[in-house]
Structure formats: C-alpha cells, structure tokens
Design a protein around this motif. Structure first.
Motif, PDB file in Angstrom:
ATOM      1  N   MET A 179      43.772  -6.699  14.083  1.00 22.88           N
ATOM      2  CA  MET A 179      45.141  -6.281  13.863  1.00 22.88           C
ATOM      3  C   MET A 179      45.720  -5.759  15.174  1.00 22.88           C
ATOM      4  N   ALA A 180      46.943  -6.131  15.456  1.00 24.40           N
ATOM      5  CA  ALA A 180      47.615  -5.675  16.677  1.00 24.40           C
ATOM      6  C   ALA A 180      48.955  -5.059  16.300  1.00 24.40           C
ATOM      7  N   GLU A 181      49.229  -3.885  16.866  1.00 25.77           N
ATOM      8  CA  GLU A 181      50.526  -3.254  16.677  1.00 25.77           C
ATOM      9  C   GLU A 181      51.381  -3.555  17.899  1.00 25.77           C
ATOM     10  N   VAL A 182      52.607  -4.008  17.650  1.00 23.32           N
ATOM     11  CA  VAL A 182      53.550  -4.283  18.725  1.00 23.32           C
ATOM     12  C   VAL A 182      54.539  -3.123  18.741  1.00 23.32           C
ATOM     13  N   ARG A 183      54.612  -2.412  19.868  1.00 25.72           N
ATOM     14  CA  ARG A 183      55.462  -1.221  19.967  1.00 25.72           C
ATOM     15  C   ARG A 183      56.527  -1.402  21.047  1.00 25.72           C
ATOM     16  N   ALA A 184      57.611  -0.665  20.883  1.00 23.98           N
ATOM     17  CA  ALA A 184      58.711  -0.719  21.852  1.00 23.98           C
ATOM     18  C   ALA A 184      58.289  -0.054  23.155  1.00 23.98           C
ATOM     19  N   GLU A 185      58.688  -0.649  24.266  1.00 27.22           N
ATOM     20  CA  GLU A 185      58.369  -0.090  25.574  1.00 27.22           C
ATOM     21  C   GLU A 185      59.520   0.742  26.128  1.00 27.22           C
ATOM     22  N   MET A 186      60.669   0.745  25.416  1.00 28.20           N
ATOM     23  CA  MET A 186      61.839   1.464  25.904  1.00 28.20           C
ATOM     24  C   MET A 186      62.790   1.710  24.740  1.00 28.20           C
ATOM     25  N   VAL A 187      63.779   2.563  24.978  1.00 27.85           N
ATOM     26  CA  VAL A 187      64.860   2.751  24.017  1.00 27.85           C
ATOM     27  C   VAL A 187      65.766   1.530  24.123  1.00 27.85           C
ATOM     28  N   ILE A 237      65.804  -8.319  26.420  1.00 30.73           N
ATOM     29  CA  ILE A 237      64.386  -8.155  26.706  1.00 30.73           C
ATOM     30  C   ILE A 237      63.579  -8.721  25.540  1.00 30.73           C
ATOM     31  N   PRO A 238      62.877  -9.843  25.742  1.00 31.08           N
ATOM     32  CA  PRO A 238      62.056 -10.365  24.645  1.00 31.08           C
ATOM     33  C   PRO A 238      60.814  -9.512  24.436  1.00 31.08           C
ATOM     34  N   VAL A 239      60.457  -9.318  23.176  1.00 30.80           N
ATOM     35  CA  VAL A 239      59.203  -8.649  22.828  1.00 30.80           C
ATOM     36  C   VAL A 239      58.221  -9.756  22.452  1.00 30.80           C
ATOM     37  N   ILE A 240      57.114  -9.813  23.167  1.00 34.41           N
ATOM     38  CA  ILE A 240      56.180 -10.943  23.094  1.00 34.41           C
ATOM     39  C   ILE A 240      54.933 -10.557  22.297  1.00 34.41           C
ATOM     40  N   ALA A 241      54.459 -11.495  21.472  1.00 33.45           N
ATOM     41  CA  ALA A 241      53.175 -11.305  20.783  1.00 33.45           C
ATOM     42  C   ALA A 241      52.057 -11.361  21.822  1.00 33.45           C
ATOM     43  N   GLU A 242      51.151 -10.406  21.765  1.00 32.16           N
ATOM     44  CA  GLU A 242      50.021 -10.392  22.699  1.00 32.16           C
ATOM     45  C   GLU A 242      48.756 -10.935  22.055  1.00 32.16           C
ATOM     46  N   ASP A 243      48.840 -11.286  20.779  1.00 33.06           N
ATOM     47  CA  ASP A 243      47.721 -11.879  20.054  1.00 33.06           C
ATOM     48  C   ASP A 243      48.258 -12.982  19.155  1.00 33.06           C
ATOM     49  N   SER A 244      47.410 -13.946  18.837  1.00 28.13           N
ATOM     50  CA  SER A 244      47.761 -14.945  17.835  1.00 28.13           C
ATOM     51  C   SER A 244      47.419 -14.395  16.463  1.00 28.13           C
ATOM     52  N   GLY A 245      48.154 -14.829  15.458  1.00 31.56           N
ATOM     53  CA  GLY A 245      47.874 -14.376  14.103  1.00 31.56           C
ATOM     54  C   GLY A 245      49.086 -14.554  13.214  1.00 31.56           C
ATOM     55  N   THR A 246      49.159 -13.708  12.182  1.00 34.05           N
ATOM     56  CA  THR A 246      50.257 -13.759  11.217  1.00 34.05           C
ATOM     57  C   THR A 246      51.008 -12.435  11.264  1.00 34.05           C
ATOM     58  N   VAL A 247      52.336 -12.510  11.206  1.00 33.56           N
ATOM     59  CA  VAL A 247      53.148 -11.293  11.177  1.00 33.56           C
ATOM     60  C   VAL A 247      52.941 -10.637   9.811  1.00 33.56           C
ATOM     61  N   VAL A 255      61.225 -13.721  14.275  1.00 33.24           N
ATOM     62  CA  VAL A 255      60.182 -14.082  13.309  1.00 33.24           C
ATOM     63  C   VAL A 255      60.413 -13.352  11.983  1.00 33.24           C
ATOM     64  N   SER A 256      59.711 -13.804  10.954  1.00 36.31           N
ATOM     65  CA  SER A 256      59.742 -13.161   9.641  1.00 36.31           C
ATOM     66  C   SER A 256      58.324 -12.787   9.243  1.00 36.31           C
ATOM     67  N   GLU A 257      58.200 -11.856   8.291  1.00 36.38           N
ATOM     68  CA  GLU A 257      56.870 -11.525   7.775  1.00 36.38           C
ATOM     69  C   GLU A 257      56.248 -12.795   7.204  1.00 36.38           C
ATOM     70  N   GLY A 258      54.971 -12.989   7.493  1.00 39.15           N
ATOM     71  CA  GLY A 258      54.265 -14.178   7.020  1.00 39.15           C
ATOM     72  C   GLY A 258      54.235 -15.315   8.018  1.00 39.15           C
ATOM     73  N   ASP A 259      55.066 -15.228   9.076  1.00 39.94           N
ATOM     74  CA  ASP A 259      55.084 -16.290  10.086  1.00 39.94           C
ATOM     75  C   ASP A 259      53.798 -16.260  10.917  1.00 39.94           C
ATOM     76  N   ALA A 260      53.305 -17.436  11.262  1.00 38.86           N
ATOM     77  CA  ALA A 260      52.187 -17.547  12.200  1.00 38.86           C
ATOM     78  C   ALA A 260      52.759 -17.492  13.609  1.00 38.86           C
ATOM     79  N   VAL A 261      52.137 -16.691  14.479  1.00 38.30           N
ATOM     80  CA  VAL A 261      52.580 -16.588  15.868  1.00 38.30           C
ATOM     81  C   VAL A 261      51.404 -16.814  16.804  1.00 38.30           C
ATOM     82  N   GLU A 262      51.717 -17.287  17.982  1.00 38.58           N
ATOM     83  CA  GLU A 262      50.716 -17.494  19.027  1.00 38.58           C
ATOM     84  C   GLU A 262      50.930 -16.460  20.124  1.00 38.58           C
TER      85      GLU A 262
END
Length: 70
Positions: free
Chosen positions: A1-9, A39-49, A17-24
């Motif tokens: 499991m990976a948590e994606v957090r904001a790096e700034m205000v 500023i795009p927020v990028i997935a750092e792991d592959s998996g499902t949202v 993406v939507s919940e349930g989407d597969a991401v790379e």
C-alpha cells in the motif's frame, strides 16, 4: 500500500483517476494548481487506486493525503 501526500499547499485543479482505476508508476493521479502553475501528482507505485481523498476545487495543505494505492 502506498499513500500519496501533498508536497505543498495547493488547489486541486483536476482529478485524473477514479477509485478502482489501475495505475502504473509514473501515471498522473491529480493536477494541483499553485501560483498559476500546474503541478501533476504522480503515482510512485503501480496498483489500484483504493481511495481518493480529494475532489476538484479542494484546497489541500502540505502533507494531506491525496490517494491510497494498493
């Protein structure tokens, strides 16, 4: 499991993406807007949202949870 957090205000400009989407690793999850920059927020792991914690128009703070990828 990976948590994606904001790096700034920032404002959540677009949710890509939507919940349930597969991401790379490297896929854009959401696009933030801060000081007229997009500023795009990028997935750092592959998996499902597993959960998406923001909506378009939200104002987020540094460290806020944006999404969980399983």
């Amino acid at each position: 499991m990976a948590e994606v957090r904001a790096e700034m205000v920032a404002n959540v400009w677009k949710v890509v993406v939507s919940e349930g989407d597969a991401v790379e690793d490297g896929d854009t999850l959401v696009i933030l807007e801060s000081m007229k920059m997009e500023i795009p927020v990028i997935a750092e792991d592959s998996g499902t949202v597993a959960s998406l914690k923001v909506a378009e128009g939200d104002v987020i703070q540094e460290g806020d949870l944006i999404a969980v990828i399983e």
